[in-house]
Design a protein around this motif. Structure first.
Motif, PDB file in Angstrom:
ATOM      1  N   GLN A   3     -16.626  12.560   1.408  1.00  0.00           N
ATOM      2  CA  GLN A   3     -16.423  11.798   2.657  1.00  0.00           C
ATOM      3  C   GLN A   3     -16.229  12.806   3.773  1.00  0.00           C
ATOM      4  O   GLN A   3     -15.245  13.539   3.796  1.00  0.00           O
ATOM      5  N   LYS A   4     -17.176  12.827   4.721  1.00  0.00           N
ATOM      6  CA  LYS A   4     -17.194  13.892   5.718  1.00  0.00           C
ATOM      7  C   LYS A   4     -16.105  13.786   6.760  1.00  0.00           C
ATOM      8  O   LYS A   4     -15.681  14.786   7.341  1.00  0.00           O
ATOM      9  N   ASN A   5     -15.670  12.602   7.052  1.00  0.00           N
ATOM     10  CA  ASN A   5     -14.675  12.406   8.107  1.00  0.00           C
ATOM     11  C   ASN A   5     -13.633  11.393   7.629  1.00  0.00           C
ATOM     12  O   ASN A   5     -13.610  10.253   8.090  1.00  0.00           O
ATOM     13  N   PRO A   6     -12.759  11.776   6.718  1.00  0.00           N
ATOM     14  CA  PRO A   6     -11.877  10.805   6.091  1.00  0.00           C
ATOM     15  C   PRO A   6     -10.628  10.436   6.882  1.00  0.00           C
ATOM     16  O   PRO A   6      -9.952   9.472   6.531  1.00  0.00           O
ATOM     17  N   THR A   7     -10.308  11.177   7.922  1.00  0.00           N
ATOM     18  CA  THR A   7      -9.098  10.867   8.685  1.00  0.00           C
ATOM     19  C   THR A   7      -9.238   9.499   9.336  1.00  0.00           C
ATOM     20  O   THR A   7     -10.130   9.276  10.156  1.00  0.00           O
ATOM     21  N   ALA A   8      -8.352   8.565   8.951  1.00  0.00           N
ATOM     22  CA  ALA A   8      -8.435   7.188   9.446  1.00  0.00           C
ATOM     23  C   ALA A   8      -7.240   6.405   8.919  1.00  0.00           C
ATOM     24  O   ALA A   8      -6.435   6.912   8.132  1.00  0.00           O
ATOM     25  N   PHE A   9      -7.159   5.158   9.353  1.00  0.00           N
ATOM     26  CA  PHE A   9      -6.158   4.210   8.870  1.00  0.00           C
ATOM     27  C   PHE A   9      -6.870   3.290   7.882  1.00  0.00           C
ATOM     28  O   PHE A   9      -7.892   2.685   8.205  1.00  0.00           O
ATOM     29  N   TYR A  10      -6.337   3.206   6.645  1.00  0.00           N
ATOM     30  CA  TYR A  10      -6.997   2.439   5.599  1.00  0.00           C
ATOM     31  C   TYR A  10      -6.194   1.178   5.299  1.00  0.00           C
ATOM     32  O   TYR A  10      -4.984   1.228   5.067  1.00  0.00           O
ATOM     33  N   LEU A  11      -6.880   0.069   5.287  1.00  0.00           N
ATOM     34  CA  LEU A  11      -6.248  -1.229   5.076  1.00  0.00           C
ATOM     35  C   LEU A  11      -6.823  -1.912   3.849  1.00  0.00           C
ATOM     36  O   LEU A  11      -8.033  -1.948   3.652  1.00  0.00           O
ATOM     37  N   LEU A  57      -5.612   6.179  -2.819  1.00  0.00           N
ATOM     38  CA  LEU A  57      -4.714   5.281  -2.101  1.00  0.00           C
ATOM     39  C   LEU A  57      -4.457   4.054  -2.972  1.00  0.00           C
ATOM     40  O   LEU A  57      -5.387   3.467  -3.535  1.00  0.00           O
ATOM     41  N   SER A  58      -3.202   3.659  -3.025  1.00  0.00           N
ATOM     42  CA  SER A  58      -2.820   2.553  -3.889  1.00  0.00           C
ATOM     43  C   SER A  58      -2.794   1.241  -3.111  1.00  0.00           C
ATOM     44  O   SER A  58      -2.399   1.190  -1.945  1.00  0.00           O
ATOM     45  N   CYS A  59      -3.224   0.157  -3.777  1.00  0.00           N
ATOM     46  CA  CYS A  59      -3.111  -1.191  -3.236  1.00  0.00           C
ATOM     47  C   CYS A  59      -2.739  -2.136  -4.365  1.00  0.00           C
ATOM     48  O   CYS A  59      -3.473  -2.217  -5.367  1.00  0.00           O
ATOM     49  N   GLN A  92       0.852  -1.176   0.000  1.00  0.00           N
ATOM     50  CA  GLN A  92       0.000   0.000   0.000  1.00  0.00           C
ATOM     51  C   GLN A  92       0.893   1.232   0.000  1.00  0.00           C
ATOM     52  O   GLN A  92       1.914   1.272   0.678  1.00  0.00           O
ATOM     53  N   SER A  93       0.482   2.211  -0.745  1.00  0.00           N
ATOM     54  CA  SER A  93       1.247   3.452  -0.750  1.00  0.00           C
ATOM     55  C   SER A  93       0.314   4.630  -0.910  1.00  0.00           C
ATOM     56  O   SER A  93      -0.752   4.512  -1.529  1.00  0.00           O
ATOM     57  N   PRO A  94       0.678   5.793  -0.316  1.00  0.00           N
ATOM     58  CA  PRO A  94       1.827   5.948   0.555  1.00  0.00           C
ATOM     59  C   PRO A  94       1.512   5.432   1.955  1.00  0.00           C
ATOM     60  O   PRO A  94       0.382   5.049   2.239  1.00  0.00           O
ATOM     61  N   LYS A  95       2.487   5.451   2.850  1.00  0.00           N
ATOM     62  CA  LYS A  95       2.256   5.022   4.222  1.00  0.00           C
ATOM     63  C   LYS A  95       1.508   6.106   4.999  1.00  0.00           C
ATOM     64  O   LYS A  95       0.641   5.831   5.816  1.00  0.00           O
ATOM     65  N   TYR A  96       1.884   7.354   4.722  1.00  0.00           N
ATOM     66  CA  TYR A  96       1.206   8.497   5.330  1.00  0.00           C
ATOM     67  C   TYR A  96       0.752   9.431   4.223  1.00  0.00           C
ATOM     68  O   TYR A  96       1.474   9.643   3.242  1.00  0.00           O
ATOM     69  N   LEU A  97      -0.415   9.994   4.385  1.00  0.00           N
ATOM     70  CA  LEU A  97      -0.972  10.873   3.368  1.00  0.00           C
ATOM     71  C   LEU A  97      -1.728  12.006   4.053  1.00  0.00           C
ATOM     72  O   LEU A  97      -2.534  11.771   4.960  1.00  0.00           O
ATOM     73  N   GLY A 110      -2.422  -5.598   3.749  1.00  0.00           N
ATOM     74  CA  GLY A 110      -1.293  -4.740   3.492  1.00  0.00           C
ATOM     75  C   GLY A 110      -0.901  -3.979   4.744  1.00  0.00           C
ATOM     76  O   GLY A 110      -1.549  -4.114   5.782  1.00  0.00           O
ATOM     77  N   PRO A 111       0.138  -3.141   4.666  1.00  0.00           N
ATOM     78  CA  PRO A 111       0.640  -2.423   5.837  1.00  0.00           C
ATOM     79  C   PRO A 111      -0.189  -1.213   6.222  1.00  0.00           C
ATOM     80  O   PRO A 111       0.003  -0.650   7.298  1.00  0.00           O
ATOM     81  N   GLY A 112      -1.107  -0.790   5.358  1.00  0.00           N
ATOM     82  CA  GLY A 112      -1.990   0.319   5.692  1.00  0.00           C
ATOM     83  C   GLY A 112      -1.481   1.680   5.244  1.00  0.00           C
ATOM     84  O   GLY A 112      -0.287   1.885   5.026  1.00  0.00           O
ATOM     85  N   THR A 113      -2.420   2.586   5.069  1.00  0.00           N
ATOM     86  CA  THR A 113      -2.139   3.995   4.784  1.00  0.00           C
ATOM     87  C   THR A 113      -2.886   4.843   5.807  1.00  0.00           C
ATOM     88  O   THR A 113      -4.093   4.673   5.980  1.00  0.00           O
ATOM     89  N   ARG A 114      -2.152   5.724   6.452  1.00  0.00           N
ATOM     90  CA  ARG A 114      -2.800   6.624   7.411  1.00  0.00           C
ATOM     91  C   ARG A 114      -3.080   7.943   6.711  1.00  0.00           C
ATOM     92  O   ARG A 114      -2.161   8.646   6.296  1.00  0.00           O
ATOM     93  N   LEU A 115      -4.345   8.259   6.569  1.00  0.00           N
ATOM     94  CA  LEU A 115      -4.783   9.486   5.901  1.00  0.00           C
ATOM     95  C   LEU A 115      -5.187  10.508   6.956  1.00  0.00           C
ATOM     96  O   LEU A 115      -5.966  10.192   7.862  1.00  0.00           O
ATOM     97  N   THR A 116      -4.655  11.702   6.808  1.00  0.00           N
ATOM     98  CA  THR A 116      -5.006  12.805   7.709  1.00  0.00           C
ATOM     99  C   THR A 116      -5.474  13.987   6.883  1.00  0.00           C
ATOM    100  O   THR A 116      -4.782  14.400   5.944  1.00  0.00           O
TER     101      THR A 116
END
Lengths: 119, 112
Positions: free
Chosen positions: B82-90, B21-23, B6-11, B104-110
């Protein structure tokens, strides 16, 4: 998705003690029950799974039991070590009921148990 | 992480922007999934795809979109709806829709 309840939400044990995490599910058609371990900032890793044709499965210090009649399954970790500290998720396969009346199979997850093993 | 990247790790995203988000998986798995994880919560299913060029909405699909043009790729777009997108995406994949899922290792979106 179908409901999977997991307890407790947090669990603290001393190193060397056993830890038990319990889950219940509602879909009687569920046949596959995996357990995942998630360390901070990482994706969940499968640690053990069980299918409905067996009642217990063991892999070194980790074991899972399944009671299909009662619709519950449990994770048992013996001789806990500090590196066992993580969040553990149970899951059950089942039909995902979608808003557009379609459905498909997916895993339904419990909300997780944060396990802390203290030295 | 079993061959799933998954990329990126942080976004970081500004409000009102779409972000993708890529997978990618090299396991030759047929089915792929996107989950959202919030603190203290389990994994909630956003979208899943059992085969190329087909995908289904999960429990919380509003504000998200996906595509499955290739077997190995399942990108997720988080839209401004998406009203509240901040989260960890797997992202996860499996050989069949009822078999073992590998994450995958996940992407943290802020959202800033």
């Amino acid at each position: 998705g179908e409901n999977v309840e997991q307890h407790p939400s947090t669990l603290s044990v001393q190193e060397g003690d056993s830890a038990v995490i319990k889950c219940t599910y509602s879909d009687s058609a569920s046949n596959y029950f995996p357990w995942y371990k998630q360390e901070l900032g990482k994706g969940p890793q499968l640690i053990i799974d069980i299918r409905s044709n067996v009642g217990e499965k063991k892999d070194q210090r980790i074991a899972v039991t399944l009671n299909k009649t009662a619709k519950h399954f449990s994770l048992h970790i013996t001789e806990t070590q500090p590196e066992d500290s993580a969040v553990y998720f149970c899951a059950a396969d089942g039909i995902v009921r979608l808003p557009n009346s379609n459905s498909g199979y997916a895993l339904n997850f419990g909300k997780g148990t944060s396990l802390l093993v203290t030295p | 992480d079993g061959g799933i990247t998954q990329s990126p790790k942080y976004l970081f995203r500004k409000e009102g922007q779409n972000v993708t988000l890529s997978c990618e998986q090299n396991l030759n798995h047929d089915a792929m999934y996107w989950y959202r994880q919030d603190p203290g919560q389990g994994l909630r299913l956003i979208y899943y795809s059992q085969i190329v060029n087909d995908f289904q909405k999960g429990d919380i699909a509003e504000g998200y979109s996906v595509s499955r043009e290739k077997k190995e790729s399942f990108p997720l777009t988080v839209t401004s709806a998406q009203k509240n997108p901040t989260a960890f995406y797997l992202c996860a994949s499996t050989t069949t829709s009822t078999d073992t899922q590998y994450f995958g290792p996940g992407t943290r979106l802020t959202v800033l």
